[in-house]
Design a protein around this motif. Structure first.
Motif, PDB file in Angstrom:
ATOM      1  N   ALA A   1      86.429  73.077 113.043  1.00 29.72           N
ATOM      2  CA  ALA A   1      86.859  75.113 113.498  1.00 29.72           C
ATOM      3  C   ALA A   1      85.578  75.771 113.397  1.00 29.72           C
ATOM      4  O   ALA A   1      85.788  76.564 114.654  1.00 29.72           O
ATOM      5  CB  ALA A   1      87.549  75.080 112.655  1.00 29.72           C
ATOM      6  N   ASP A   2      84.527  75.501 112.925  1.00 29.41           N
ATOM      7  CA  ASP A   2      83.016  76.074 113.118  1.00 29.41           C
ATOM      8  C   ASP A   2      82.300  76.259 114.294  1.00 29.41           C
ATOM      9  O   ASP A   2      82.506  77.508 115.102  1.00 29.41           O
ATOM     10  CB  ASP A   2      82.420  75.543 112.574  1.00 29.41           C
ATOM     11  CG  ASP A   2      82.274  76.408 110.739  1.00 29.41           C
ATOM     12  OD1 ASP A   2      83.786  76.744 110.597  1.00 29.41           O
ATOM     13  OD2 ASP A   2      81.624  75.409 109.474  1.00 29.41           O
TER      14      ASP A   2
ATOM     15  N   ALA B   1      90.730  83.452 113.636  1.00 28.73           N
ATOM     16  CA  ALA B   1      90.130  81.628 112.752  1.00 28.73           C
ATOM     17  C   ALA B   1      89.064  82.385 112.111  1.00 28.73           C
ATOM     18  O   ALA B   1      89.450  81.734 110.961  1.00 28.73           O
ATOM     19  CB  ALA B   1      89.584  80.778 113.469  1.00 28.73           C
TER      20      ALA B   1
ATOM     21  N   ARG C   1      87.445  71.984 119.686  1.00 27.84           N
ATOM     22  CA  ARG C   1      89.153  71.980 119.631  1.00 27.84           C
ATOM     23  C   ARG C   1      88.565  70.621 119.641  1.00 27.84           C
ATOM     24  O   ARG C   1      90.015  69.972 119.181  1.00 27.84           O
ATOM     25  CB  ARG C   1      89.689  72.927 121.164  1.00 27.84           C
ATOM     26  CG  ARG C   1      89.235  74.466 120.677  1.00 27.84           C
ATOM     27  CD  ARG C   1      90.324  75.426 121.150  1.00 27.84           C
ATOM     28  NE  ARG C   1      89.374  75.259 122.352  1.00 27.84           N
ATOM     29  CZ  ARG C   1      88.889  76.782 122.498  1.00 27.84           C
ATOM     30  NH1 ARG C   1      89.001  77.614 122.299  1.00 27.84           N
ATOM     31  NH2 ARG C   1      88.636  76.284 124.142  1.00 27.84           N
TER      32      ARG C   1
ATOM     33  N   ALA D   1      85.220  78.445 116.918  1.00 19.90           N
ATOM     34  CA  ALA D   1      85.363  79.768 117.171  1.00 19.90           C
ATOM     35  C   ALA D   1      83.961  80.158 117.271  1.00 19.90           C
ATOM     36  O   ALA D   1      83.837  81.731 118.400  1.00 19.90           O
ATOM     37  CB  ALA D   1      85.293  80.004 115.830  1.00 19.90           C
TER      38      ALA D   1
ATOM     39  N   GLU E   1      89.735  79.239 108.485  1.00 22.39           N
ATOM     40  CA  GLU E   1      89.289  78.518 108.749  1.00 22.39           C
ATOM     41  C   GLU E   1      88.056  77.885 108.863  1.00 22.39           C
ATOM     42  O   GLU E   1      87.248  76.917 108.895  1.00 22.39           O
ATOM     43  CB  GLU E   1      90.131  78.358 109.996  1.00 22.39           C
ATOM     44  CG  GLU E   1      91.749  78.523 110.173  1.00 22.39           C
ATOM     45  CD  GLU E   1      92.644  78.189 111.795  1.00 22.39           C
ATOM     46  OE1 GLU E   1      93.472  78.247 111.818  1.00 22.39           O
ATOM     47  OE2 GLU E   1      91.316  78.432 112.135  1.00 22.39           O
ATOM     48  N   ILE E   2      86.638  78.914 108.610  1.00 17.67           N
ATOM     49  CA  ILE E   2      85.854  79.098 109.370  1.00 17.67           C
ATOM     50  C   ILE E   2      84.861  78.955 107.759  1.00 17.67           C
ATOM     51  O   ILE E   2      85.048  79.520 106.644  1.00 17.67           O
ATOM     52  CB  ILE E   2      85.355  80.086 110.136  1.00 17.67           C
ATOM     53  CG1 ILE E   2      86.321  79.855 111.003  1.00 17.67           C
ATOM     54  CG2 ILE E   2      84.257  80.622 110.689  1.00 17.67           C
ATOM     55  CD1 ILE E   2      86.428  79.394 112.268  1.00 17.67           C
TER      56      ILE E   2
ATOM     57  N   GLU F   1      89.968  86.692 119.039  1.00 14.04           N
ATOM     58  CA  GLU F   1      90.625  85.136 118.975  1.00 14.04           C
ATOM     59  C   GLU F   1      89.958  84.922 118.384  1.00 14.04           C
ATOM     60  O   GLU F   1      90.004  83.653 116.897  1.00 14.04           O
ATOM     61  CB  GLU F   1      91.086  84.634 120.062  1.00 14.04           C
ATOM     62  CG  GLU F   1      91.038  82.700 120.467  1.00 14.04           C
ATOM     63  CD  GLU F   1      90.932  81.949 120.838  1.00 14.04           C
ATOM     64  OE1 GLU F   1      91.377  80.831 121.037  1.00 14.04           O
ATOM     65  OE2 GLU F   1      91.443  82.885 122.396  1.00 14.04           O
TER      66      GLU F   1
END
Length: 555
Positions: free
Chosen positions: A151-152, A184, A146, A155, A189-190, A180
């Motif tokens: 993002a990977d 993502a 974060r 997550a 996003e991933i 959560e």
């Protein structure tokens, strides 16, 4: 457009074989950039050629280093290490992860992908049963991801922390973290590989937490995700094994067997993580149908992966009339697996211990199962606990107390649409009623159970109907489709939860085949639900059912 441009477009559209062919053609004319090599490697991995993809990822790493892009070089090295873990090559993986760490230490500026290096440490601690160390590693990974915009990693760290909390028995917090991580993924996003990892890990963890509804929802999402990608092998096999389990629970055994075989084929083509589940689920269907030799073969193939084929193999021994061997196999397995997998074996342990004559061990397993209900409020878990307690109490000579628990368990399972378990529950109800001198109720329960067993082809279950006092249940107890004495979890209104779900899908314009695929049930079951809906609501057509759904705010 050039082959290179076409390859990039194919990759963006997740047409993996096209991307591989175009990138390979482009490389004949000129060297690929580091970014293109990395994309080629990912496409190769996703089509099931993991070792080849890892080699290409290594080339991308070297190209990034030559270009002076140390952060991207760390990313490639870390993902090479992670992929090697999945391929079962820990020594090579450790080498690549150490290489990534050295680059990070040698470069003064913070690396965006440093958090990735905490994921393997978290996995090692998680699988080693060290929840505290796992939580620390995954928290560090998520925080770094974060903070540095990866993002990977954020997550994956969140996923791992959720898994760890569930291992430690902190179920609400763990499940919230899984949700959560999935947000993502569903937002796009991933990246593809971590997205697939998260999908499959979340579904498996939901299973271990007895959260059938979440497992069902995310399996449908994974199925759609896999279907939207050209020739996706990696993760598709795991999707099929999860589909097989859901089909089995819902009584669609032919579909379950097809899904299990599809999982095995995809495992052979490169999705190695589907091997165990594909063979285990095949063994389950063969066992339930009475094809014991085929079940044995499938279970042994599952065990070749290094994981125990339990409780299925122990239940097979019990069905073969060898309770002592069943007892030994399951005790040994439960002494060696982590707590999450141990929980999944407790209901079978109750049955097997009762059959082997160890009532004290059966009660201990039942009490361990019941104690989970205080921290985990799931219909499946409550049904298992209540059913197991009913079996133990009946064995101890308390049929009146057993009857109350059994009907409560049945009511919970009614909403889960599990016909085989429902019939087994009715078989035990028949024995209870007979013990209490209510022969008419015993006959009705016995006849209803027999009809379902015949329809499913559950040959080994039929002799249970002739026993006056069955020892217990191997599979989770299930609903009895009778209107009386519905428990607190029974759906409100004239329709059951599953019938309401079918009605919503009918209102969305889906045909029976599509509804069956969406809910992991058979078309015959869809037709039965529709018949019940029409009867209960006094309707005669799908159009009228759709109108009813809109009038009553169901869609």
């Amino acid at each position: 457009m050039s082959a290179l441009a076409d390859g990039r477009e194919a990759y963006a559209q997740r047409r993996w074989p096209d991307a591989i062919g175009l990138y390979t053609a482009a490389e004949q004319d000129a060297e690929l950039t580091a970014g293109d090599l990395e994309r080629l490697a990912i496409a190769v991995i996703l089509t099931g050629r993991g070792p080849d993809g890892v080699d290409i990822l290594g080339r991308a790493h070297l190209r990034y280093l030559a270009d002076g892009d140390h952060s991207a070089a760390v990313r490639c090295a870390a993902w090479t290490g992670l992929n090697l873990i999945l391929l079962g090559e820990p020594a090579r993986s450790a080498g690549w992860l150490a290489r990534a760490r050295r680059i990070i230490d040698d470069v003064p500026q913070p690396c965006p992908y440093e958090g990735l290096l905490f994921i393997p440490a978290g996995l090692g601690a998680l699988y080693g049963g060290d929840g505290t160390a796992a939580a620390e590693a995954f928290t560090r990974a998520a925080d770094l991801g974060r903070e540095r915009g990866d993002a990977d990693t954020a997550a994956l760290g969140t996923l791992g922390l959720g898994q760890t909390k569930i291992l430690l028995g902190q179920f609400p917090d763990g499940l919230a973290l899984l949700d959560e991580a999935m947000v993502a993924v569903t937002l796009g996003e991933i990246s593809p590989v971590p997205a697939g990892i998260i999908y499959c890990a979340v579904i498996e963890t939901c299973r271990l937490a007895f959260d059938l509804n979440r497992a069902h929802e995310w399996t449908r999402a994974l199925d759609r995700w896999c279907g939207a990608q050209q020739n996706l092998v990696y993760f598709s096999g795991q999707c099929q094994m999860h589909r097989a389990e859901l089909y089995r629970l819902h009584g669609a055994w032919a579909e379950a067997l097809d899904a299990a075989r599809a999982a095995q084929e995809l495992a052979f083509r490169g999705d190695r993580m589907a091997t165990y589940g594909g063979f285990y689920e095949q063994g389950e269907i063969h066992r339930l149908r009475g094809d014991f030799d085929a079940a044995e073969t499938a279970y042994l193939h599952a065990e070749e992966t290094g994981f125990p084929a339990q409780p299925g193999l122990a239940l097979l021994r019990l069905a073969q009339g060898r309770p002592d061997q069943a007892q030994s196999l399951l005790r040994q397995a439960m002494d060696t697996v982590d707590p999450a997998y141990r929980r999944r074996m407790l209901a079978a342990r109750v049955e097997i211990e009762l059959a082997a004559g160890d009532a004290r061990a059966a009660r201990a397993a039942m009490e361990e199962l019941a104690s989970l209900c205080a921290s985990l409020d799931m219909p499946m878990l409550h049904a298992l606990a209540e059913q197991s307690e009913a079996a133990v109490l009946f064995h101890e000579g308390s049929p009146e107390a057993s009857l109350v628990l059994l009907r409560r368990a049945w009511s919970r399972w009614l909403s889960l649409d599990a016909p085989f378990e429902a019939a087994r529950c009715r078989a035990l109800l028949a024995s209870l009623c007979a013990a209490l001198g209510d022969e008419e109720s015993a006959r009705l329960e016995r006849d209803a159970a027999r009809a379902v067993f015949f329809e499913l082809g559950a040959v080994p279950a039929l002799p249970v109907l002739e026993r006056s006092a069955p020892a217990g249940l191997a599979a989770p107890p299930a609903p009895v489709p009778v209107s009386r004495n519905r428990g607190d979890d029974a759906p409100a209104g004239p329709l059951t939860a599953r019938e309401t779900e079918v009605l919503r899908l009918v209102s969305a314009g889906l045909g029976n085949r599509d509804i069956a695929a969406e809910l992991f049930i058979s078309e015959k079951t869809v037709a039965r639900h529709l018949s019940n809906i029409f009867t209960k609501l006094d309707l005669t057509s799908r159009t009228a059912a759709t109108a009813y759904a809109y009038r009553h705010g169901l869609v």
